[in-house]
Scaffold this motif. Sequence first.
Motif, mmCIF file in Angstrom:
data_model
loop_
_atom_site.group_PDB
_atom_site.id
_atom_site.type_symbol
_atom_site.label_atom_id
_atom_site.label_comp_id
_atom_site.label_asym_id
_atom_site.label_seq_id
_atom_site.Cartn_x
_atom_site.Cartn_y
_atom_site.Cartn_z
ATOM 1 N N LEU A 168 11.346 54.266 -78.147
ATOM 2 C CA LEU A 168 11.669 53.160 -77.363
ATOM 3 C C LEU A 168 11.557 51.880 -78.303
ATOM 4 C CD1 LEU A 168 9.708 53.540 -73.987
ATOM 5 C CD2 LEU A 168 12.246 53.243 -74.551
ATOM 6 N N ALA B 32 9.859 55.033 -69.594
ATOM 7 C CA ALA B 32 10.865 54.165 -70.168
ATOM 8 C C ALA B 32 11.522 53.393 -69.307
ATOM 9 C CB ALA B 32 11.834 54.874 -70.914
ATOM 10 N N SER B 51 7.360 48.382 -72.522
ATOM 11 C CA SER B 51 8.673 48.821 -73.104
ATOM 12 C C SER B 51 9.059 48.821 -74.594
ATOM 13 C CB SER B 51 9.582 47.194 -72.881
ATOM 14 O OG SER B 51 8.927 46.263 -73.700
#
Lengths: 349, 165
Positions: A168, B32, B51
């Motif tokens: 991420l 996610a 995040s």
Amino acid sequence: MFHRSRYLQTTEAGRAEQWQRARMLVQIFALLTLYTTASFVMPRWAEWRVATGIVPLWPIQWMAWLPTPTAVDIICLYALGATAGAFFFVERRGWRLNAALAVLFLHALINSFGKINHSWHPWVLVTCAFVFLPTGPWRTYPPADERRDHFYAVIWGAQLLVMVIYTLSGLWKIYGIITQWQEGTMTALHPTAFAYQVANRTLQTNTVGPLSRLIIQVPWLGWLPYLTVIYLETFAVVTVWRPRLQRLWAVGLIGFHIGSWLTMTITFNAQILVLGLLFWFSPFVPAENSLRQVLRELPIVKEMLRLVRDWNRLHGTTRSSQGSKVTIQNTEGTEEFMPISADRRATDI
Amino acid sequence: MVPFEKPQQDQRPISRAQRIQLVFITFALLYAIIGNYSWVVQQREYFPIYSWDLFSYIPAHTADFAIRITAINGETLDPPLFFNEATKYIPAAQTIEAFALLQRFGNAVYTDSTEADALQQQFEALYLQQLDAIDYELVIRTFDAIDYAQSGTVDQIIPLQSFHR
């Protein structure tokens, strides 16, 4: 998804060592959880009892119903007791569940002072993941197939959660590159990009790491390491499916965290420990793991090699496929064919 | 006569290990999605979900909120000190937690948010409580990060509001 052949060692001795490694990994993690919990709680307990300005995060919002010193005492005592219990009785799920809750509460408290720090998030997640390990005893060897696969699947799941976080972070950096490129401003691909990150961080905290000034004065020094970090982060999750890469990624990401401290005074001790345990000490890394094999598994490299191989196959013979061809001579003449083992599946395992 | 033979399907039930893996994959996807949705849309975090938008943009020419302290405990500071330089008076002035809270406080004042008072109180309770008295002003600084770090050059300092505690 979970190819047993890919994750199991090939020899009996290898499988025994793999099982021992997996068990030790969990036991060391439980010990470190106890140690880190104590090192958080003991120096700050008194300070937290009298702290003002606490805005409790959701896991500890029940603090509002109690006087602050009482709530802090409950969290600290529970954290110490539950993590100690989970270390001494690591094979019992009840203790691991208590430890996961206690670690969640403790880190919620630590992060209830105006800013959420992220360095301990993976630790909290791994503690929660290990609740799903089968109940003991784990010492018996060989374990039943289903029990062993269950154990490995949970360790695999913990690896997945850790690496998703890095991916991420990498994807956000790629997004940042795209948006800043569209805006016409400097992107992370620029040779001085990392120096700007370092300079900005030193201004935020007015602190300087051992290498901060060097990077600011000679900006291009940080260019290649920064690009490497973006690559390592973005493709981190791939290593969960390609265990040959796990040690390389452990070294790379631990190096990245050490570099972050040297240049930006950001400490990610917990992540270093998690990476070391789950990826350097990974039970899934094959016993035979040459540099060549590792390089051929690298994200993008592997896909490019596959593309080239498929292209060559489509356009006739190739050096590698020719070497694999088998010629059979029978009464009807000569016949050539490629054995199945030369197919790409053979390189996946 | 059966026109087509039914293709043989793998009838093996999904194993417990595979079910566990599916749970982890689902959780990772949810992590996610929730982490990014809450960060991008709601501008908040649900600990320990995040995040992981960290250092995503290059702050070549940037701006931040800062506190300029003009007097502490009745003593006038000339020149004024920025908050993160005042470690002699405020031991935690150099922490990233203080900087992050200061950015939230500054942004709330800048946007006339209803959270401004609460954030001011939280900031003062955490970092200024040990001082008898303090005069400070909230400012916006615009700068080139490398120039500022090397030579202390700031392009602009825009005062927003003055405070006394």
